[in-house]
Motif scaffolding. Structure first.
Motif, PDB file in Angstrom:
ATOM      1  N   CYS A  45      -2.172  11.638   1.782  1.00 18.59           N
ATOM      2  CA  CYS A  45      -2.387  10.145   2.640  1.00 18.59           C
ATOM      3  C   CYS A  45      -2.318   9.104   1.778  1.00 18.59           C
ATOM      4  N   GLY A  46      -2.090   7.792   2.221  1.00 27.41           N
ATOM      5  CA  GLY A  46      -2.012   6.827   1.470  1.00 27.41           C
ATOM      6  C   GLY A  46      -1.143   5.907   2.311  1.00 27.41           C
ATOM      7  N   PRO A  47      -1.015   4.500   1.779  1.00 29.69           N
ATOM      8  CA  PRO A  47       0.002   3.490   2.135  1.00 29.69           C
ATOM      9  C   PRO A  47       1.532   4.141   2.264  1.00 29.69           C
ATOM     10  N   ALA A 157       1.751  14.833   5.454  1.00 32.88           N
ATOM     11  CA  ALA A 157       1.604  13.520   4.765  1.00 32.88           C
ATOM     12  C   ALA A 157       1.354  12.546   6.169  1.00 32.88           C
ATOM     13  N   THR A 158       0.721  11.635   5.715  1.00 32.25           N
ATOM     14  CA  THR A 158       0.133  10.661   6.623  1.00 32.25           C
ATOM     15  C   THR A 158      -0.284   9.027   6.271  1.00 32.25           C
ATOM     16  N   GLU A 176      -5.256  11.531  -2.409  1.00 33.20           N
ATOM     17  CA  GLU A 176      -5.096  10.041  -1.823  1.00 33.20           C
ATOM     18  C   GLU A 176      -4.106   9.333  -2.759  1.00 33.20           C
ATOM     19  N   PHE A 177      -2.961   9.002  -2.026  1.00 31.91           N
ATOM     20  CA  PHE A 177      -2.290   8.156  -2.864  1.00 31.91           C
ATOM     21  C   PHE A 177      -2.462   6.787  -2.859  1.00 31.91           C
ATOM     22  N   LYS A 178      -2.328   6.088  -3.861  1.00 35.41           N
ATOM     23  CA  LYS A 178      -2.637   4.617  -4.073  1.00 35.41           C
ATOM     24  C   LYS A 178      -1.631   3.478  -4.085  1.00 35.41           C
ATOM     25  N   ARG A 179      -1.596   2.350  -3.780  1.00 37.62           N
ATOM     26  CA  ARG A 179      -0.737   1.236  -3.912  1.00 37.62           C
ATOM     27  C   ARG A 179      -0.458   1.119  -5.295  1.00 37.62           C
ATOM     28  N   ILE A 180       0.827   0.863  -5.454  1.00 39.53           N
ATOM     29  CA  ILE A 180       1.406   0.990  -6.864  1.00 39.53           C
ATOM     30  C   ILE A 180       1.238  -0.410  -7.321  1.00 39.53           C
ATOM     31  N   ASP A 213       4.397  -5.583  -1.916  1.00 42.54           N
ATOM     32  CA  ASP A 213       2.726  -5.400  -1.436  1.00 42.54           C
ATOM     33  C   ASP A 213       2.543  -3.781  -1.890  1.00 42.54           C
ATOM     34  N   GLY A 214       2.768  -3.393  -2.903  1.00 44.29           N
ATOM     35  CA  GLY A 214       2.250  -2.090  -3.409  1.00 44.29           C
ATOM     36  C   GLY A 214       3.028  -0.933  -2.947  1.00 44.29           C
TER      37      GLY A 214
END
Length: 382
Positions: A45-47, A157-158, A176-180, A213-214
Motif C-alpha cells: 500500500c502507498g501513493p 496492491a492498493t 507501506e510504500f513511501k513517496r519518493i 509530487d513523490g
C-alpha cells in the motif's frame, strides 16, 4: 515508423536493486526469499506511482527463479524468469480490480487456484487496486485468503488501504510504500538522460521531480513530455515554460525586497507573476512554503529536510540569516492568515499587495511594537 516505448515502461525495474526509494520494502522481501519465509498473502500500500505493482512483479518472478542470487535477486536468465520477462508465464496471474471487481471475477480467480503451477513451485496472484473490489467480492475472497492452497501466493496492491475490510487486512503481511524523495527522483532522471544521450540541466530535472509530487511514474511521464518539447535538450527555462511552474527565484526576490524594505520591487515582482498568467492563490501558497523553508534552513541539521539542489539550499540558508527566527515565524503566520482569507477577498490582487506591503515593513513594525512595550515598562518620573 519505429514504435516508441514510454520511459515508465522502458525503464521499469526488473530487480529489487533497481527499485527507487523503497529500500525498506525491497530489503525485507529479499531476506524473506533467501530465508524461504514467504507469507501466503502480501499487501502493498502507498501513493500512486511509487513502485507497488513493480515490486509485486519482481517478487512474483523471484518466487520461482531457479537461480536466485545470494542477494535475493532474480537471475533473469533461467527459464522461469525468461517466460515472465516475455509475458508468457503461466504461474503468474494479474487481476485489475478497478475493472474486474465483482464476485464472478473472484470466483474465476478461485477456480484458477485448482491448477497446479506448470513451472516452479508457486502460483502468484497479483490483484492491483484491490480496494476497488465490492464487499461481496471481498467476502467471497476471504475464505480463500485465509486458507489458500500451498502453491498459492497473493500480492494485493492498493492506494487506499482504509477501504479494505479489516478481515482482509488481518490476513496479509503489510508493506507501506513511501513517496519518493525529490533528490532520489532527480538522480534517477539524470541516469536515464545519460543513457538516452539527452543533455539535461540538473536544476531542470530537479524541477520535474518536484512537480511529480513523490510519484516516479509521473516524473517519467513529465520527462518524456519535456524531451519532446525541448527537442532532446532539457533546460531549466523550458521546464518552467512547459509545465507552467512558478520559478522559486520570484520568492527569493521578494524576500530580498523585504530585507531592503523595498515595497516597489515586491509589487513589481507580483505584477510580473500576474502578467505571466499564474494563479494568484498558487503564488500565495508558494510564498507560504518559502517562509516555511526559511525556518527549516535556520539549522544545518534541519536544512537536510529541504529537497532542493545544493545551490538552492545555500540560498535559503543565506536568506534565513537576514532576520531572527521570530521574524520568519511572524511572516509565515501572515501568509497563512492571508491564505485563509483569500477566497473571501473581493479583490484578490489587492489582498496580496497588502500582504506584500505588510511583509516588507514587518521588521519595522516589530521594532516599533517592542519599543512601545519597553516605554510602557519604564517607571514614571516623579
Amino acid at each position: 515508423m519505429e514504435s516508441f516505448v514510454v520511459s515508465a515502461r522502458k525503464y521499469r525495474p526488473g530487480t529489487f536493486e533497481t527499485v527507487v526509494g523503497q529500500g525498506h520494502v525491497t530489503n525485507t522481501l529479499r531476506n524473506a526469499l533467501l530465508l524461504k519465509q514467504l507469507p501466503h498473502a502480501f499487501l502493498f500500500c502507498g501513493p500512486r506511482g511509487v513502485g507497488k505493482t513493480t515490486c509485486a512483479r519482481i517478487l512474483a518472478k523471484s518466487v520461482n527463479c531457479s537461480q536466485l542470487s545470494n542477494s535475493g535477486e532474480p537471475c533473469n536468465e533461467c527459464e522461469s524468469c525468461k517466460t515472465f520477462n516475455e509475458g508468457r508465464s503461466l504461474s503468474i496471474f494479474e487481476l485489475d480490480a478497478a475493472s474486474n471487481n465483482g464476485v464472478e471475477d473472484i470466483r474465476n480467480l478461485i477456480e484458477r487456484l485448482r491448477v497446479i503451477p506448470q513451472q516452479g513451485s508457486k502460483s502468484v496472484y497479483i490483484i492491483d487496486e484491490v480496494h476497488m473490489l465490492t464487499t461481496a467480492a471481498f467476502n467471497a475472497f476471504l475464505k480463500t485468503l485465509e486458507e489458500p492452497p500451498p502453491h498459492a501466493i497473493f500480492i494485493l496492491a492498493t492506494t487506499e488501504k482504509q477501504k479494505i475490510l479489516p478481515t482482509i487486512l488481518s490476513r496479509c503481511q503489510k508493506f507501506e510504500f513511501k513517496r519518493i524523495r525529490v533528490n532520489e527522483m532527480a538522480t534517477y532522471l539524470q541516469n536515464i538522460a545519460a543513457q538516452e544521450n539527452i543533455p539535461a540541466e540538473p536544476e531542470a530535472l530537479h524541477l520535474i521531480a518536484q512537480k511529480a509530487d513523490g510519484a516516479l511514474r509521473d516524473a517519467l511521464s513529465l520527462f518524456d513530455q519535456i524531451v519532446n518539447f525541448s527537442n532532446r535538450n532539457i533546460t531549466y527555462e523550458m521546464v518552467l515554460e512547459n509545465l507552467s511552474i512558478l520559478d522559486y527565484d520570484y520568492y527569493f526576490r521578494i524576500v530580498d525586497a523585504i530585507q531592503n524594505q523595498d515595497h516597489e520591487t515586491a509589487l513589481l515582482t507580483l505584477n510580473q507573476i500576474v502578467e505571466k498568467g499564474f494563479d494568484l492563490y498558487y503564488f500565495l501558497t508558494g510564498l507560504t512554503e518559502h517562509f516555511r523553508n526559511l525556518i527549516i534552513a535556520q539549522s544545518s541539521k534541519t536544512a537536510t529536510i529541504l529537497d532542493f539542489p545544493e545551490t538552492v539550499t545555500k540560498r535559503f540558508m543565506l536568506q534565513t540569516s537576514y532576520f531572527p527566527g521570530t521574524f520568519w515565524l511572524n511572516a509565515l503566520n501572515l501568509c497563512w492568515d492571508s491564505e485563509q482569507k483569500y477566497r473571501n477577498a473581493a479583490n484578490t490582487r489587492l489582498h496580496l499587495e497588502l500582504l506584500l506591503i505588510k511583509l516588507v515593513y514587518l521588521n519595522q513594525a516589530i521594532d516599533v511594537a517592542i519599543n512601545t512595550v519597553i516605554e510602557k515598562k519604564k517607571p514614571l518620573n516623579n
